[in-house]
Write an enzyme that holds these catalytic residues in place. Structure first.
Site, PDB file in Angstrom:
ATOM      1  CG  HIS A  72      -1.899  -0.933   0.885  1.00 23.78           C
ATOM      2  ND1 HIS A  72      -1.832  -2.381   1.074  1.00 23.78           N
ATOM      3  CD2 HIS A  72      -3.311  -0.886   0.701  1.00 23.78           C
ATOM      4  CE1 HIS A  72      -2.973  -3.018   0.953  1.00 23.78           C
ATOM      5  NE2 HIS A  72      -3.831  -2.066   0.849  1.00 23.78           N
ATOM      6  N   PRO A  73       0.398   2.482  -0.600  1.00 24.22           N
ATOM      7  CG  PRO A  73      -1.104   3.882  -1.583  1.00 24.22           C
ATOM      8  CD  PRO A  73      -0.986   2.554  -1.439  1.00 24.22           C
ATOM      9  CB  SER A  89      -4.484   4.782  -3.978  1.00 27.94           C
ATOM     10  OG  SER A  89      -4.463   3.502  -3.115  1.00 27.94           O
ATOM     11  CD  GLU A  92      -9.486   4.710  -2.055  1.00 25.58           C
ATOM     12  OE1 GLU A  92     -10.560   3.774  -2.115  1.00 25.58           O
ATOM     13  OE2 GLU A  92      -8.492   4.366  -1.360  1.00 25.58           O
ATOM     14  CD  GLN A  93      -2.719   8.812  -0.226  1.00 24.37           C
ATOM     15  OE1 GLN A  93      -2.007   9.931  -0.148  1.00 24.37           O
ATOM     16  NE2 GLN A  93      -2.138   7.442  -0.323  1.00 24.37           N
ATOM     17  CG  PHE A 124      -0.727   5.493   9.123  1.00 15.73           C
ATOM     18  CD1 PHE A 124      -1.102   5.021  10.284  1.00 15.73           C
ATOM     19  CD2 PHE A 124      -1.624   6.525   8.501  1.00 15.73           C
ATOM     20  CE1 PHE A 124      -1.937   5.675  11.120  1.00 15.73           C
ATOM     21  CE2 PHE A 124      -2.669   6.986   9.343  1.00 15.73           C
ATOM     22  CZ  PHE A 124      -3.015   6.562  10.463  1.00 15.73           C
ATOM     23  CB  VAL A 128      -8.042   8.870   3.334  1.00 15.66           C
ATOM     24  CG1 VAL A 128      -6.732   8.612   3.862  1.00 15.66           C
ATOM     25  CG2 VAL A 128      -8.191   8.361   2.139  1.00 15.66           C
TER      26      VAL A 128
END
Length: 173
Positions: A72-73, A89, A92-93, A124, A128
């Site tokens: 995962h990033p 991602s 989401e981010q 982590f 989000v």
């Protein structure tokens, strides 16, 4: 671009390879999750389908789970700034502005990401879409106090929240 959506009936009726292809991107860089869950069809609800996918994650050895989590990033990291993550991602981010951090915020996330990775050996992970930037930062601080086993369990729980939302956007009852 519009994402492809499926009915649960269509998902249940697909050959295993098509099922895996249709759902392979729900779990970050881990099409094996859908491949493993294909054998347990039919799923009566989208919730049951998600449970089956999560059982596939929980059913692999710890080393495989750890490698999965490591895929995962980082939040607000260099990949987010460069837009070099999976489409899900990025969305989401980007939804909480982690791709548009100013230099001070970027440095703060970089410090927290480094401390977290040093302590736990993986990035982590947090859903989000359930948070704001401020609450993400607070969770970073709170979760750095966890022991490694508890934090791996928390990361997998958060992946469950993330993938549930992704799956619900892709498959309808």
């Amino acid at each position: 671009m519009t994402a492809t959506t499926y009915s649960l009936g269509e998902i249940n009726a697909m050959p295993a390879a098509d099922f895996a292809a249709a759902l392979g991107d729900v779990f970050e860089h881990a099409p094996w999750v859908a491949e493993r869950a294909a054998a347990d069809r039919p799923y009566p609800t989208v919730a049951a389908l998600h449970d089956g996918l999560m059982q596939a994650v929980h059913g692999v050895p710890g080393a495989t789970q750890l490698a999965f989590v490591r895929g995962h990033p980082e939040l607000g990291g260099k990949l987010a700034r460069a837009g070099a993550m999976t489409a899900a991602s990025r969305s989401e981010q980007g939804g909480v502005g982690l791709d548009r951090l100013d230099d001070e915020e970027f440095a703060r996330f970089a410090r927290l990401n480094a401390a977290y990775r040093e302590r736990f050996g993986f990035p982590f992970i947090i859903c989000v879409r359930h948070h704001t930037r401020a609450s993400i930062l607070a969770e970073f601080g709170r979760r750095l106090a966890n022991d490694p086993a508890a934090e791996l369990a928390t990361a997998l729980t958060e992946i469950g929240h993330i993938t549930r939302l992704r799956l619900e956007a892709k498959v309808r009852d």
